[in-house]
Design a protein around this motif. Structure first.
Motif, PDB file in Angstrom:
ATOM      1  N   ALA A   1       0.685  -1.450  -0.011  1.00 17.44           N
ATOM      2  CA  ALA A   1       0.156  -0.057   0.006  1.00 17.44           C
ATOM      3  C   ALA A   1       0.887   1.152  -0.028  1.00 17.44           C
ATOM      4  O   ALA A   1       0.558   2.327  -0.612  1.00 17.44           O
ATOM      5  CB  ALA A   1      -0.863  -0.040   1.148  1.00 17.44           C
ATOM      6  N   ALA A   2       1.988   1.446   0.693  1.00 15.63           N
ATOM      7  CA  ALA A   2       2.703   2.372   0.755  1.00 15.63           C
ATOM      8  C   ALA A   2       3.585   2.669  -0.698  1.00 15.63           C
ATOM      9  O   ALA A   2       3.599   3.763  -0.873  1.00 15.63           O
ATOM     10  CB  ALA A   2       3.969   2.316   1.842  1.00 15.63           C
ATOM     11  N   ALA A   3       3.809   1.629  -1.237  1.00 12.18           N
ATOM     12  CA  ALA A   3       4.402   1.770  -2.707  1.00 12.18           C
ATOM     13  C   ALA A   3       3.590   2.407  -3.514  1.00 12.18           C
ATOM     14  O   ALA A   3       3.969   3.186  -4.184  1.00 12.18           O
ATOM     15  CB  ALA A   3       5.019   0.095  -3.083  1.00 12.18           C
ATOM     16  N   LEU A   4       2.023   1.884  -3.363  1.00  8.63           N
ATOM     17  CA  LEU A   4       1.185   2.534  -4.439  1.00  8.63           C
ATOM     18  C   LEU A   4       0.862   3.973  -4.126  1.00  8.63           C
ATOM     19  O   LEU A   4       0.875   4.734  -5.019  1.00  8.63           O
ATOM     20  CB  LEU A   4      -0.209   1.731  -4.204  1.00  8.63           C
ATOM     21  N   LYS A   5       0.859   4.358  -2.837  1.00  7.85           N
ATOM     22  CA  LYS A   5       1.027   5.653  -2.360  1.00  7.85           C
ATOM     23  C   LYS A   5       1.817   6.569  -2.794  1.00  7.85           C
ATOM     24  O   LYS A   5       1.595   7.601  -3.378  1.00  7.85           O
ATOM     25  CB  LYS A   5       0.497   5.860  -0.910  1.00  7.85           C
ATOM     26  N   GLN A   6       3.086   5.927  -2.804  1.00 11.24           N
ATOM     27  CA  GLN A   6       4.374   6.943  -3.333  1.00 11.24           C
ATOM     28  C   GLN A   6       4.365   7.047  -4.736  1.00 11.24           C
ATOM     29  O   GLN A   6       4.530   8.194  -5.170  1.00 11.24           O
ATOM     30  CB  GLN A   6       5.616   6.105  -2.655  1.00 11.24           C
ATOM     31  N   GLU A   7       3.885   6.173  -5.569  1.00  7.13           N
ATOM     32  CA  GLU A   7       3.635   6.447  -6.998  1.00  7.13           C
ATOM     33  C   GLU A   7       2.787   7.517  -7.269  1.00  7.13           C
ATOM     34  O   GLU A   7       2.758   8.305  -8.205  1.00  7.13           O
ATOM     35  CB  GLU A   7       3.297   5.156  -7.594  1.00  7.13           C
ATOM     36  N   GLU A   8       1.527   7.687  -6.502  1.00  3.96           N
ATOM     37  CA  GLU A   8       0.510   8.456  -6.715  1.00  3.96           C
ATOM     38  C   GLU A   8       1.073   9.970  -6.350  1.00  3.96           C
ATOM     39  O   GLU A   8       0.825  10.778  -7.156  1.00  3.96           O
ATOM     40  CB  GLU A   8      -0.591   8.309  -6.002  1.00  3.96           C
ATOM     41  N   LYS A   9       1.890  10.008  -5.333  1.00  5.79           N
ATOM     42  CA  LYS A   9       2.184  11.147  -4.908  1.00  5.79           C
ATOM     43  C   LYS A   9       3.233  11.871  -5.994  1.00  5.79           C
ATOM     44  O   LYS A   9       3.528  13.268  -6.189  1.00  5.79           O
ATOM     45  CB  LYS A   9       3.241  11.132  -3.685  1.00  5.79           C
ATOM     46  N   LYS A  10       4.350  11.000  -6.757  1.00  6.77           N
ATOM     47  CA  LYS A  10       4.996  11.380  -7.456  1.00  6.77           C
ATOM     48  C   LYS A  10       4.356  12.170  -8.652  1.00  6.77           C
ATOM     49  O   LYS A  10       4.932  12.840  -9.328  1.00  6.77           O
ATOM     50  CB  LYS A  10       6.193  10.191  -8.065  1.00  6.77           C
TER      51      LYS A  10
END
Length: 641
Positions: free
Chosen positions: A528-537
């Protein structure tokens, strides 16, 4: 001669009061107040002289102790310690009161005391070599060296030739006393006509047995070798220092690399860490609570809960406006500080003008005070003459008082001798009675000790003591009961041990199950943290610079006006104007002040930015929680601050 006697009495009274003073148990003010009450019998001039001398000796005690201690160490080795305060008083009068007393008055005080002691002390103190070398250096430890030279050493050197004449007078007086004593001798001793004794035989030396010392043990080698623990501590210290330096270098290089820091953080989170029981249970409860929240959120979404994205966008705009207002407020405060600096310079220039006027008034007041001081000195001289006349009249009836005092003392001594004889007789009678009682008691004790006693006693372990107590038992029964009690305790311990083993096995099984759940939850949270990081980028945020408002412009105009006014005022006062407060000299205090203000403003700006980002993230989490619960939350603009 009357004046000398009176001076001797005043100095003795001063020394007596100084002997009573204890700085550990009494303050200086209380000591002076008590001394003033004791000196009420004196007239005003004498009381003032004694009180001023006491106050000066206590105030400058550290300086006076330097001279007196050195005198006792060198020239005054055979002087009495009880007379130390006499030298303290003379040293104070010579150092601080010689100008006011005058040489004539000072010489009368010195001549009224012991001639040999005063001649020895003054010769030691007024030695030019001593004053210019170690006395000056020691006094400079307590006061400024320039103050010591101008106000203490130079006046003493000016008075040194005149005081040297006084020392010569004292020396001549001592020589005259010794010559008169030698001339007054009348008897001339003659040698006795004695037979010459025979010389004694020199005795033979006795054989001497020199003691033989035991051999010393050799010094152990561990004395000159450092212990192993010290080397181990130094190695650990070096390793810790190297680790700290590596961490500092890493922090400095990665200071502004947010993306890399987050990736490193994820890598650090994946490092396996050994958890204790409490940590496992705590983390398991946390993931269990998160799972329940997610299930509740899914249920709420199924029931038709709203999306909080519009509210988050409005909240972001409001926070941006608040940040602009806060930055504008900081800029206003900085400009207000510059404006207050310009106003302070103007106020300082006005104070300079007022100080000039006050200086003129002080000069006039000083001239008036000098005139009053001269009149006061004339009045004091008149009072001293009157005092001398009163002292002359007071010494006429001294002989009559002495005879009456001797008769009174003789009567008292006779009465005391009679009373002491009566008391001695009564004490002897009491001692005789006590001796008789002691002898009777000793006889009774000896009679008791002469009676024979039973030495052997037979004990039966099966019988009770017979003391009449409840539950009384014999020694055999007591031993049996103790053995039964020990067996019961052993059985209870075995049962408790088995119970503890079963509980421990159950707890270990529970911990293993919790660890499996934690590993599963961590894997899901990582995804979940990896998916959230991609959205922030994907999203890019643009920051707007704050626009200056009317308050900042008005403050800048006021600062320019104050600068022009200050320059005009400096031209009128013919004072070199200081540099502008915006760029003061680097060696001045103003430079440091404004530099600190600039650093504080930058730190506030950074803290505001960090707080803005932190509040935004926290509020997003709060909105998400509210959305999961199916309720709509409205937050005012004042709550965002």
């Amino acid at each position: 001669m009357v004046k000398m006697v009176r001076h001797r009495e005043l100095i003795a009274l001063t020394v007596q009061q100084l002997d009573k003073f204890n700085p550990e148990n009494q303050s200086v003010d209380d000591f002076l107040n008590e001394s003033a009450e004791m000196l009420q019998t004196l007239n005003t001039t004498e009381e003032k002289f004694v009180l001023d001398t006491l106050a000066g000796c206590t105030e400058y005690k550290s300086l006076l102790d330097v001279v007196v201690n050195a005198f006792y160490a060198q020239d005054g080795r055979y002087c009495l310690i009880s007379e130390r305060n006499v030298y303290i008083v003379i040293c104070y009068l010579a150092t601080f009161q010689l100008e006011e007393l005058g040489l004539q008055h000072f010489s009368r005080i010195v001549k009224s005391l012991d001639t040999a002691k005063m001649q020895k002390f003054l010769r030691f103190f007024f030695n030019k070599l001593h004053l210019n070398t170690w006395i000056k250096d020691e006094w400079s430890h307590f006061y400024d060296s320039l103050y010591v030279k101008e106000n203490l050493i130079d006046p003493l050197l000016r008075w040194q030739p005149k005081v040297q004449l006084l020392i010569e007078q004292l020396t001549n007086k001592l020589n005259n006393l010794t010559t008169t004593v030698k001339a007054s001798t009348v008897t001339q001793p003659k040698e006795f006509n004695l037979t010459v004794p025979k010389p004694r035989a020199i005795p033979l030396p006795l054989p001497m047995h020199l003691p033989v010392l035991e051999k010393r043990r050799p010094v152990p080698p561990s004395t000159y070798k450092p212990p192993k623990e010290k080397k181990q501590l130094e190695e650990i210290k070096e390793k810790n220092l190297q680790k700290a330096n590596d961490l500092l270098v890493k922090a400095n290089t990665d200071r502004f690399r947010c993306a890399t820091m987050k990736s490193e953080k994820r890598e650090i989170d994946n490092i396996p860490i050994k958890l204790n029981t409490a940590a496992i249970l705590r983390e398991g409860a946390l993931y269990q609570r998160k799972m329940e929240e997610q299930l509740k959120r899914v249920e709420n979404l199924q029931q038709g809960a709203g999306d909080p994205s519009e509210f988050l966008e409005w909240q972001k705009q409001m926070r941006g406006k608040d940040l602009e207002e806060q930055l504008a407020e900081i800029e206003c405060r900085r400009l207000q500080g510059k404006l207050s600096h310009e106003e302070a310079i103007l106020a300082r220039q006005n104070v300079i003008q007022e100080n000039k006027k006050k200086a003129d008034l002080l000069r006039e007041e000083k001239a008036e005070l000098m005139h009053q001081h001269a009149e006061k000195r004339l009045q004091e001289q008149k009072e001293m003459k009157e005092l001398a006349e009163q002292v002359m009249e007071g010494h006429k009836n001294v002989k009559q008082v002495k005879t009456k005092l001797q008769e009174y003392k003789q009567q008292i001594a006779q009465q005391v001798s009679e009373e002491s004889g009566e008391l001695l007789r009564q004490a002897l009678e009491k001692e005789e009675e006590k001796a008789k009682k002691r002898s009777e008691i000793i006889q009774q004790i000896r009679a008791i000790e002469s009676i024979p006693g039973i030495r052997h006693k037979f004990v039966d372990l099966t019988e009770t003591g017979g003391h009449g107590l409840f539950g009384e038992m014999s020694i055999v029964e007591l031993r049996e009961r103790l053995a039964l009690l020990k067996e019961a305790q052993k059985a209870a311990e075995e049962e408790k041990r088995d119970q503890i083993i079963h509980e421990k096995q159950a707890k270990e099984q529970l911990l293993l199950e919790k660890l499996d759940q934690i590993s599963q939850f961590r894997a899901e949270l990582g995804r979940a943290a990896a998916l959230k990081q991609e959205e922030k980028k994907r999203k890019s945020q643009s920051g707007e610079r704050p626009v200056k408002d009317e308050r900042i412009l008005n403050l800048q105009k006021k600062i320019v006006e104050k600068k022009m006014e200050r320059k005009k005022q400096a031209g009128l006062l013919k004072i070199t104007p200081q540099k502008p407060s915006i760029m003061p000299s680097k060696d001045s205090v103003q430079w440091n002040h404004w530099k600190e203000l600039e650093e504080i403003r930058e730190r506030q700006f950074k803290l505001l930015q960090r707080g803005f980002m932190a509040r935004e993230a926290a509020h997003k989490r709060a909105v998400c929680v509210a959305a999961r619960s199916g309720t709509t939350t409205y937050i005012l603009r004042s709550d965002l601050k």
